[in-house]
Design an enzyme around this catalytic site. Sequence first.
Site, PDB file in Angstrom:
ATOM      1  N   GLU A 126       0.811  -1.212   0.000  1.00 55.13           N
ATOM      2  CA  GLU A 126       0.000   0.000   0.000  1.00 55.13           C
ATOM      3  C   GLU A 126       0.849   1.269   0.000  1.00 55.13           C
ATOM      4  OE1 GLU A 126      -2.971  -0.116  -1.069  1.00 55.13           O
ATOM      5  OE2 GLU A 126      -4.221   0.278   0.657  1.00 55.13           O
ATOM      6  N   THR A 181      -5.029   8.666  -2.976  1.00 56.18           N
ATOM      7  CA  THR A 181      -5.170   8.388  -1.537  1.00 56.18           C
ATOM      8  C   THR A 181      -4.287   9.327  -0.724  1.00 56.18           C
ATOM      9  OG1 THR A 181      -5.721   6.109  -2.031  1.00 56.18           O
ATOM     10  CG2 THR A 181      -5.088   6.566   0.218  1.00 56.18           C
TER      11      THR A 181
HETATM   12  N1  HSE Z   1      -8.428   4.356   5.334  1.00 55.22           N
HETATM   13  C1  HSE Z   1      -7.882   4.800   4.100  1.00 55.22           C
HETATM   14  C2  HSE Z   1      -8.241   6.250   3.882  1.00 55.22           C
HETATM   15  C3  HSE Z   1      -8.411   3.959   2.981  1.00 55.22           C
HETATM   16  O1  HSE Z   1      -9.400   6.589   4.084  1.00 55.22           O
HETATM   17  O2  HSE Z   1      -7.357   7.031   3.529  1.00 55.22           O
HETATM   18  C4  HSE Z   1      -7.841   4.327   1.655  1.00 55.22           C
HETATM   19  O3  HSE Z   1      -8.371   3.474   0.678  1.00 55.22           O
END
Ligand code: HSE
Length: 305
Positions: A126, A181
């Site tokens: 990730e 992200t």
């Molecule tokens: N928990 C993470 C966010 C998930 O919300 O940034 C990203 O897919």
Amino acid sequence: MNSKITIRAPSTTANLGPGFDVFGLALDAFYDEITLTKIKKGISIITTDNVPTKLEDNTAGLVVKNMKKKFKIKEGIEIEIKKGIPAGFGMGSSAASAAGAAVAFDKLFGLGLDGNSLVEFAGYGEKASAGSVHYDNVAASVLGGFVIVRTDPLDVFRIEPPKDLRLCVAVPKLKVPKKKTKVSRGVIPKKIKLEDSTRNLSNASTIVVGFLTKDSKLIGKSIKDIIVEPARKHMIPGFVKVKENALKAGALGVTISGAGPSVIAFTERSSDQKKICRAMEKGFASAKIECKTIICKTGKGASNK
Ligand code: HSE
């Protein structure tokens, strides 16, 4: 032992409102397929999809590189990636490739790793897309069902979701930024009020009770986030209307799927999912955005094709 293996890893939704970076849910909507083949030496990536083929920039590549080193594997490995999950839309696309790679590696070399270790190795991948490690999507893609991630130390808990839980996901046709992200993590406040944390924690805890007692209504009613969603919603044109419309059409709870821009509505079998999807489409249309809607159940974890 086989010299080749293919793993299908499911799409996932993370956060479920108040469970930022902690909750994940596997969705029986889209799948990535990762095939690992033993070769003489090195690591190579084959794909016809639009993903980076440089090892260090590819989620599956990073996972394989790290596991190969960790387990002192001498043979080379070819990674074939078939993307079924739209990338950059909050459906756990990068996580699924990472999860598929970790599970495939484990099986190909007969390592017999437990769930926690698989999630830890997959989480490493990730980094390539989010800029930091977070385990919510990878945990759900590896283990399936509903997962809770405790990070320090890492512990992953899986709960079987209620059978009548149905999800409506609206995937808007938006141009998403590269490293989306990372960008959408950048808008979250660094400091929050204690009372906001208390409200989110109470809803998050109730979601866990909902999964434990198989109560889809309780889960849906508790999908309420007053910290991350308000900070991110401006990144999704039409979000307010999409949410309002879906709730009016009978959804139990609505929030951003992961880091967005997809929006997810929690419903139960008896709800009218088609009506909810149409309502979400109209919400996006109010901001002149087309969207694709999907009705799905929760999913199982990454497994052999
Ligand atoms: N928990 C993470 C966010 C998930 O919300 O940034 C990203 O897919």
